[in-house]
Write an enzyme that holds these catalytic residues in place. Structure first.
Site, PDB file in Angstrom:
ATOM      1  CB  SER A   1      33.425  43.559  53.218  1.00  0.00           C
ATOM      2  OG  SER A   1      32.569  42.580  52.688  1.00  0.00           O
TER       3      SER A   1
ATOM      4  CE  LYS B   1      36.153  49.535  44.876  1.00  0.00           C
ATOM      5  NZ  LYS B   1      36.241  48.068  44.812  1.00  0.00           N
TER       6      LYS B   1
ATOM      7  CG  ASP C   1      41.157  45.571  44.438  1.00  0.00           C
ATOM      8  OD1 ASP C   1      41.344  46.582  45.117  1.00  0.00           O
ATOM      9  OD2 ASP C   1      41.547  44.441  44.770  1.00  0.00           O
ATOM     10  CB  ALA C   2      38.974  46.296  38.094  1.00  0.00           C
ATOM     11  CB  VAL C   3      39.725  41.025  37.416  1.00  0.00           C
ATOM     12  CG1 VAL C   3      39.327  39.609  37.006  1.00  0.00           C
ATOM     13  CG2 VAL C   3      40.400  41.730  36.251  1.00  0.00           C
TER      14      VAL C   3
ATOM     15  CG  ASP D   1      35.431  44.851  42.888  1.00  0.00           C
ATOM     16  OD1 ASP D   1      35.455  44.106  43.882  1.00  0.00           O
ATOM     17  OD2 ASP D   1      35.936  45.987  42.873  1.00  0.00           O
TER      18      ASP D   1
ATOM     19  CB  CYS E   1      79.525  45.929  37.414  1.00  0.00           C
ATOM     20  SG  CYS E   1      78.245  46.244  36.171  1.00  0.00           S
TER      21      CYS E   1
ATOM     22  CD  GLU F   1      32.546  58.344  56.500  1.00  0.00           C
ATOM     23  OE1 GLU F   1      33.595  57.749  56.813  1.00  0.00           O
ATOM     24  OE2 GLU F   1      31.466  58.178  57.104  1.00  0.00           O
TER      25      GLU F   1
ATOM     26  CE  LYS G   1      36.125  50.117  49.388  1.00  0.00           C
ATOM     27  NZ  LYS G   1      37.540  49.737  49.178  1.00  0.00           N
TER      28      LYS G   1
END
Length: 680
Positions: free
Chosen positions: A81, A315, A32-34, A36, A432, A115, A117
């Site tokens: 979104s 975020k 997500d960070a990349v 964004d 095994c 609120e 997320k």
């Protein structure tokens, strides 16, 4: 250095590819960070040079198109979104844009709602005259996938609104998600069945919602928080805060962690608090959603093509850290699956020190092009599971060598095998030692026989010294032999012998789960043993009438085939006979939760919430929870005003103090057992 046009094209291609993988294929390829950061870069390029904006730019739509396999439906109201704010400057800029949109002077106060997320998947729920009519995914914001049958399995979503006079039509938006503890249980069950693990709760939730079989969805126990209400204009509440209250009254779960904010300073305080405190929550959150409280002003502010002007997602900073890969070791599970594990220099993530992360399988290693000595980027997926998200090849030392998995089992030397389309590589030697150790750990685990005092270190000693060669050998141990082992005194040995004796009384469902049959988890074991009262009747059905097994709710063909293969193996039949000689019946008895549930024609504890604390005389925590749930009750992990009973054992602690303060009824084990047996 590419010019602006080339860079915009590159960003569009990267983001569109990532969006397709995430929304359509359910196989995320970019964290997500990349995403964004790249999205923000493209957005700024297009804002500064409008001629760079194209119809296929990801800034012009919400996400990917609906996948094949479900009916595509149109949203009555666009399910858009939110724009993102990554810092206080972004938040302040959004606030100024909002004031201009509603024609207010800059600096004017606004009532806002903050609120959490939730890191899950958005759903749109339509109710007609109070009854759930349709559920759909976000899709591309205008059209989504109709998944009503799957959503009906989510207990937190009411099938009928709890209102005396429900509206003729209403649509509720909210977030489906998988709580952290449920996610851990799902992955533990998948690991026990030799299946690939989910990377994080959100991916697991997305994949679950798109299952074609609702039985699979039901077994994964999704949760839901409602956060948006759409009613006919004349019935719409005046504010977002009132809408949340309406949703609670209608029977929805609404996240209690929210706040009315008078200004941006209030929002920043709320965000700062939860950025630190989120690690204590039972679910994943990746930021704060800020909304204009007044719904009339929301309408006045309106929407851009992509998102509402009256809301934004602030975020939290992504928690990632670079480290250096030291080595890759392999672990062998009880089904023989080989799992590569990266070991790297310790880094601090989500409040803990991390130095190991699963690499899942050989395909993942190849995808990363992983070399020993590489600089890797590590994060905690969903704030829970450490994962290697990418390699920084530009920092690769000249001495780095590609990671190679072994061709032979490091425990027994047998060839490792990769069968058919499986991503897993396995040791297929049933003798095994690693497989035996894994099987023993599974047998004594809390969800199975729950043998207190028999941990991994002791199991290693017992296997390595040849004292235990099968599960049944555990019940041939004596206190004198155990007392002679490292770190085992006389008292510990006697306690373990008593724990092994007590394990013979565990339920038929726990015994079946403990056998470690491929594809059988705790939930499916309960379903099977509710239908088949003993192992003989189950074996007969598995080998001669598998349709009786697949007729059970939540049980599929693969599981039925696993049962058939397991019971057809002479070695497993011998194991059952050996365990029967040690006192196991593999059948329901009078105290079995399955029989308790069958005895009560109605689930007589339905609607009651229990909290367990302390050590009970005979029941383990998980066993007490199982029996309460079989009778319809709910077991919570914390005491609140909604708690009906606290079941307290020795060393009850702070939960007992809080329950006493709140006036909650306190039960000991005897009174709990009486409640479990009493049916109306």
């Amino acid at each position: 250095m590419p010019d602006q046009s080339e860079r915009a094209t590159e960003l569009r291609n990267l983001l569109n590819t990532a969006a397709h993988a995430y929304y359509v294929l359910d196989t995320p390829t970019m964290e997500d960070a990349v995403y964004d950061r790249l999205y923000q870069e493209l957005l700024e390029l297009e804002q500064n040079t409008p001629s760079l904006k194209t119809a296929d730019s990801p800034t012009q739509r919400v996400g990917g198109a609906p996948a094949e396999g479900f009916t595509s439906v149109e949203h009555r109201i666009g399910l858009l979104s939110l724009d993102n704010a990554f810092n206080r400057d972004d938040l302040s800029a959004w606030n100024e844009r909002l004031l201009r949109a509603i024609d207010r002077p800059l600096g004017s106060p606004l009532d806002l709602v903050s609120e959490l997320k939730i890191d899950g998947n958005a759903l749109a729920l339509s109710y007609r005259n109070g009854v759930l009519e349709r559920a759909a995914t976000r899709g591309d914001g205008q059209r989504g996938e109709e998944i009503t049958a799957n959503v009906r399995t989510i207990s937190a979503i009411p099938l009928r609104l709890r209102l005396d006079n429900p509206p003729e039509w209403v649509e509720i938006r909210g977030e489906a998600f998988i709580p952290d503890n449920t996610f851990a249980e799902i992955n533990a069950e998948r690991e026990s069945r030799g299946e690939a693990l989910f990377a994080n709760p959100r991916n697991a939730c997305a994949g679950t919602l798109r299952q074609l079989d609702p039985k699979v969805v039901a077994a994964r126990r999704l949760d839901f928080f409602a956060y948006t209400l759409h009613l006919p204009t004349q019935e719409q509440p005046a504010s977002q805060w009132d809408a949340l209250t309406w949703l609670e009254n209608a029977g929805f779960r609404v996240n209690p962690n929210r706040a009315l904010c008078a200004d941006l300073a209030d929002i920043n305080r709320f965000s700062d608090h939860w950025e630190q405190a989120r690690h204590d929550l039972p679910y994943a959150t990746d930021g704060v959603v800020v909304k204009l409280n007044n719904l009339v002003l929301q309408d006045e502010a309106g929407f851009t093509q992509k998102s509402p002007r009256w809301a934004i997602a602030l975020k939290f900073p992504a928690e990632e850290a670079p480290s250096r890969l030291l080595r890759v070791v392999v672990q062998i599970g009880r089904t023989g699956v080989i799992t590569p594990v990266a070991e790297f220099e310790p880094v601090a993530l989500a409040g803990t020190s991390v130095s190991r992360a699963t690499l899942h399988n050989a395909d993942r290693i190849a995808e990363l092009d992983l070399h020993l000595g590489d600089t890797i980027v590590v994060r905690k997926a969903g704030e829970i599971i450490p994962e290697v998200v990418r390699v920084l090849p530009e920092l690769r030392p000249s001495s780095a060598t590609p990671v190679q998995l072994p061709e032979h089992c490091p425990e027994c030397g047998s060839n490792l095998v990769r069968e058919g389309d499986e991503v897993a590589t396995r040791c297929v030697n049933s003798s095994c030692p690693a497989i035996l150790r894994g099987g023993l750990r599974h047998w004594v685990s809390k969800g199975a026989l729950d043998v207190d005092g028999l941990g991994s270190k002791l199991i290693e000693q017992l296997v390595d010294q040849g004292l235990v060669r099968s599960i049944a050998d555990l019940y041939r141990l004596d206190a004198a032999l155990l007392g002679s082992l490292d770190r085992m005194g006389e008292r510990s040995a006697n306690n373990l012998i008593e724990a092994l004796k007590l394990s013979r009384q565990r339920s038929w469902a726990r015994q079946l789960y403990g056998l470690g049959i491929h594809h059988i988890g705790e939930v499916s074991a309960k379903a099977i043993t509710a239908e088949f009262s003993d192992s003989n009747s189950l074996m007969e059905a598995a080998c001669t009438a598998p349709e009786r097994i697949t007729a059970i709710y939540g049980i599929g063909t693969e599981l039925a085939q696993s049962l058939q293969q397991w019971f057809s193996n002479p070695a497993n039949q011998h194991l059952l006979d050996d365990l029967r000689s040690q006192g196991f019946r593999f059948a329901l008895d009078d105290n079995d939760p399955g029989r308790l549930g069958a005895a009560a024609s109605e689930q007589h504890l339905k609607g009651l919430t229990f909290v367990l604390t302390g050590t009970l005389p005979t029941l383990s925590r998980s066993e007490a929870k199982e029996r309460i749930e079989t009778c319809g009750g709910k077991v919570s992990g914390s005491v609140s005003k909604k708690t009906d009973y606290l079941v307290a054992g020795e060393e009850a602690g702070s939960k007992l103090t809080k329950a006493t303060t709140l006036g909650i009824k306190i039960l000991d084990e005897d009174r709990l057992q009486a409640m479990l047996k009493d049916s109306p």
